[in-house]
Design an enzyme around this catalytic site. Structure first.
Site, PDB file in Angstrom:
ATOM      1  CG  PHE A   7      35.263 -55.723  87.388  1.00  0.00           C
ATOM      2  CD1 PHE A   7      33.588 -55.931  88.180  1.00  0.00           C
ATOM      3  CD2 PHE A   7      35.623 -56.081  87.544  1.00  0.00           C
ATOM      4  CE1 PHE A   7      33.280 -57.554  87.699  1.00  0.00           C
ATOM      5  CE2 PHE A   7      35.763 -57.324  87.270  1.00  0.00           C
ATOM      6  CZ  PHE A   7      35.034 -58.456  87.829  1.00  0.00           C
ATOM      7  N   GLY A  33      34.794 -45.856  87.440  1.00  0.00           N
ATOM      8  CA  GLY A  33      34.027 -46.342  88.138  1.00  0.00           C
ATOM      9  C   GLY A  33      32.563 -44.868  88.054  1.00  0.00           C
ATOM     10  CE1 TYR A 136      46.984 -52.671  85.597  1.00  0.00           C
ATOM     11  CE2 TYR A 136      47.890 -53.620  84.541  1.00  0.00           C
ATOM     12  CZ  TYR A 136      47.364 -53.528  84.902  1.00  0.00           C
ATOM     13  OH  TYR A 136      46.084 -53.953  86.379  1.00  0.00           O
TER      14      TYR A 136
END
Length: 321
Positions: A7, A33, A136
């Site tokens: 993105f 992607g 994360y």
């Protein structure tokens, strides 16, 4: 750049092309992607993982600057598989930094506001103690820390930027780990129920992707460096319920909203301090949230109207390994 088919990467390719950058090389394994994002763009694409040293060296051999966007995103995804997040986000970043040393390239490393985590002070200043709440967030803190240590130890020109809730065209909504605005927009466009985790009063510093790509492009072209992380957001603070209200105004009808349980690892509130950003990038542009949401809605609406029953062959050139 790494992750150039994602993105932010695909939007960045368009920004760099508009600036007439003569050569753009992308390395992406297309795990998140898509070829469609780069279709028709005159960029050189290496279909490979950033964990592949040989492929990375081949992709960056002529690089003056590397914009490192490739990552395994999402807090929930990192909860489901912490080891995978660490491998891509930490080990992958190390491989890019080593490749940059060999190539003599400047590096922009994408980090995340999630590193602030449980630190509730607002706005978030870069010198605050990080308190990551998810694997994360830990992986992004490690990635930016490695980048900054390479600047100190190896004199590598580095800029580490912390993204805050970036949104805009080409952001995927069709998976379990989609970000909040693409989920809201796709549901709104298709007339589906909007699912809100928690009470919806949690706030975010939403940043339109065009602002982000303009700053990244400027950073690469001017080889901007800084001795600490830099917030890449504009100090706004908007609740999820306010986003829904804006979408209702843009679309012209009431939206069906369902509140569900909060998610583990989610941060309650987020807002960037912008002093360092404005010092390094005084001309950076803040695009208004409502107009940026309207442009995003228009992109999703146009996308829905395209017949995808027989997808076209991608018209991009793939570099051989």
């Amino acid at each position: 750049m790494t992750g150039g088919a994602g993105f932010i990467g695909a939007n960045l390719c368009q920004t760099l092309l508009a600036l007439k950058v003569p050569e753009i090389v992308v390395i992406d394994d297309f795990s998140t992607g898509t070829f469609e994002n780069l279709e028709g763009l005159p960029v050189e694409i290496h279909d490979a993982s950033i964990l592949d040293r040989v492929a990375v060296d081949k992709a960056v051999t002529r690089a003056d600057s590397i914009i490192h966007l490739a990552a395994r995103p999402s807090v929930p995804r990192s909860l489901a598989d912490p080891l995978a997040s660490n491998e891509v986000n930490v080990s992958g970043t190390l491989k890019i930094l080593e490749a940059a040393r060999r190539a003599g390239a400047h590096v922009v490393v994408a980090s995340s506001s999630s590193v602030y985590g449980g630190n509730r002070r607002l706005p978030k200043r870069e010198d605050m103690l990080p308190r990551p709440l998810s694997p994360y967030a830990v992986s992004k803190l490690a990635a930016e820390s490695y980048a900054l240590s390479y600047a100190t130890c190896f004199d590598l020109p580095v800029l580490a930027v912390r993204f805050f809730n970036v949104f805009g065209p080409m952001q995927s909504a069709g998976h379990a780990y989609a970000a909040v605005i693409p989920r809201f927009v796709e549901a709104a466009v298709n007339g589906h129920k909007i699912q809100v985790h928690g009470d919806g009063q949690q706030t975010r510093d939403f940043t339109y992707v065009r602002s982000v790509t303009e700053i990244l492009a400027d950073a690469a072209l001017r080889r901007i460096v800084h001795n600490g992380p830099v917030n890449l957001a504009f100090g706004t603070r908007t609740s999820l319920l306010t986003v829904i209200s804006l979408l209702e105004r843009i679309i012209g009808r009431r939206l069906d909203v369902e509140h569900v349980a909060s998610r583990p690892g989610d941060v309650r509130d987020s807002q960037a301090d912008t002093k360092i950003l404005r010092t390094l990038f005084p001309a950076a542009t803040l695009y208004g949230l409502e107009s940026a949401l309207a442009a995003t809605v228009q992109w999703y609406t146009n996308r829905q109207s395209v017949d995808r029953e027989v997808p076209a062959e991608p018209s991009v050139q793939i570099a051989s390994r």
